[in-house]
Design a protein around this motif. Structure first.
Motif: not given
Length: 464
Positions: A433-442
């Motif tokens: 989920l933390f990885k997904v959040y970084r992509y979401y911001l990107k």
């Protein structure tokens, strides 16, 4: 006339709704969801108690009740989702599939109701010395379980995609909160009024579920109308010209070529399956501790009632802070509960305390994450991407459930270990989920997020 002109209009593709139209749409979808949810919330417990009465081990139980259904999901859900996304017909792209798959579920449910009767007849017909009543009943159960699983797998893939097509995007979060609330109400009703009778009145429970499911799903088919869809993306996957294996390559390339969507799917898979060990064996855990099914059902009903009340506030939090953020917070809390439960549970009292805490936390997580895929997957290929998620959920369950069964058999059915086994899976989900959040911001974050399409991703890579 002035009032008519000022009336709010909602749009979903080519569909337009007035406020009255939206209310009617929600009523029919939620009515069907009630029938669907009652089946989903009831069958596992009733069928599980029935098949366990045939004298099978925890390992065989997990293979039949968890791994086999998930194994069929791996193959069936991607196929029907891929075809549905690209289908264009008089009745739309979802409803024709829904109409064809519902009868399998109905026949499977009613057949399970007659399993003990048919098992006794089969054993007597062949000879009890050659085929025991338990084995005959297990064979009959297996046949109707396969039919039910086949229909359920195909229907589930289409039902969620239909809602995503016909509900306006601006209302999808609120609809899914209601969708979730209906599911919780179904669970509450079953646990409060039916679970205590699951071992003695399974035939009537299954027959009633089958009839009710048939009425609910065909009501959707008759009352909910789909709009017109743009022609499917020209990726060379025309049904009449493309081979099966070429279509498979397109499917996997589109769904898994981007690391972002791989993390989106992995996060949901691991977080969802962090409760698989407990959910699979909780009834037998409760019975081992001396908790009656009637009492257990009432406790569970109270949990679901609390979850229904919580769901509206949680839906607001999800809309305000985004499902990724609320998912991270609730999954972190779930891991704490699971580890402490493993360390502390010793008797009925401690089991009930931590079971309640665990269930409320995972239900909060599910509500907070209800619109996770709708907010992140590309709308044009939603059913396809969702089927990829369901396929990975199925593969994981096929692999995890028997391992849990073997571990518990080796631990002499010490069911407290289901908590720590679930926590081990959940840790991977939280990291994802933390990885997904970084992509979401990107990809734009709260203000400018656009779900990237596989074609656009490929074009950018070629340009680079």
């Amino acid at each position: 006339m002035a009032e008519a002109k000022e009336q709010k209009i909602w749009r979903a593709g080519t569909l337009t709704y007035t406020t009255t139209g939206i209310i009617l749409l929600f009523i029919w979808l939620l009515w069907g969801d009630f029938a669907w949810g009652l089946k989903e919330r009831s069958v596992g417990y009733v069928a599980g108690l029935m098949v366990k009465s045939f004298g099978i081990s925890d390992f065989v139980y997990t293979v039949m009740m968890v791994s086999f259904p998930c194994f069929t999901n791996i193959f069936l859900m991607p196929i029907i989702s891929y075809r549905s996304d690209r289908h264009r017909g008089k009745w739309g792209r979802r409803i024709p599939f829904l109409m064809k798959t519902t009868p399998f579920v109905v026949v499977g449910l009613i057949g399970l109701g007659f399993t003990p009767m048919l098992g006794n007849w089969l054993s007597a017909h062949i000879g009890a010395d050659r085929l025991s009543v338990n084995m005959a009943s297990l064979l009959v159960f297996g046949f109707f379980w396969i039919l039910l699983d086949f229909g359920t797998t195909l229907t589930n893939a289409i039902f969620v995609a239909l809602a995503n097509d016909v509900v306006p995007t601006a209302l999808i979060g609120r609809f899914l909160a209601l969708f979730r609330a209906v599911s919780l109400i179904c669970a509450m009703l079953f646990n409060a009024f039916l679970l205590g009778h699951a071992e003695t009145h399974s035939m009537w429970i299954f027959i009633s579920l089958g009839i009710f499911y048939c009425i609910g799903l065909y009501s959707i088919c008759l009352k909910v109308k789909e709009g017109k869809y743009p022609p499917p993306v020209d990726d060379g996957s025309d049904d009449h010209r493309r081979s099966f294996f070429s279509a498979v390559r397109v499917y996997f390339r589109e769904c898994f070529s981007m690391p972002y969507y791989r993390w989106v799917i992995l996060a949901q898979v691991c977080c969802s399956h962090s409760v698989l060990p407990l959910n699979t064996f909780v009834i037998f855990y409760a019975k081992d501790l001396g908790l009656s099914m009637g009492t257990f059902g009432k406790i569970t009903a109270g949990i679901f009632l609390t979850a229904v009340i919580m769901s509206f506030a949680l839906g607001f939090l999800s809309d305000k802070f985004h499902p990724i953020r609320t998912g991270i917070a609730s999954m972190s809390l779930l891991l704490v509960v699971q580890v402490v439960a493993w360390l502390v549970i010793r008797d009925i009292t401690t089991f009930v305390i931590f079971f309640v805490a665990h269930e409320l936390t995972i239900m909060a997580f599910n509500t907070l994450m209800a619109s996770y895929t709708q907010r992140l997957f590309p709308k044009a290929l939603y059913a396809q991407f969702n089927s990829a998620l369901q396929m990975l959920l199925a593969i994981a369950a096929v692999l995890i459930a028997p391992v849990v069964g073997v571990i518990l058999d080796g631990l002499d059915h010490n069911y407290v270990y289901v908590f720590i086994l679930g926590a081990a899976i959940g840790v991977v989900g939280l990291f994802s989920l933390f990885k997904v959040y970084r992509y979401y911001l990107k990809y734009g974050g709260d203000e400018n997020y656009q779900a990237p399409l596989p074609e656009a991703h490929a074009s950018k890579e070629e340009a680079a």
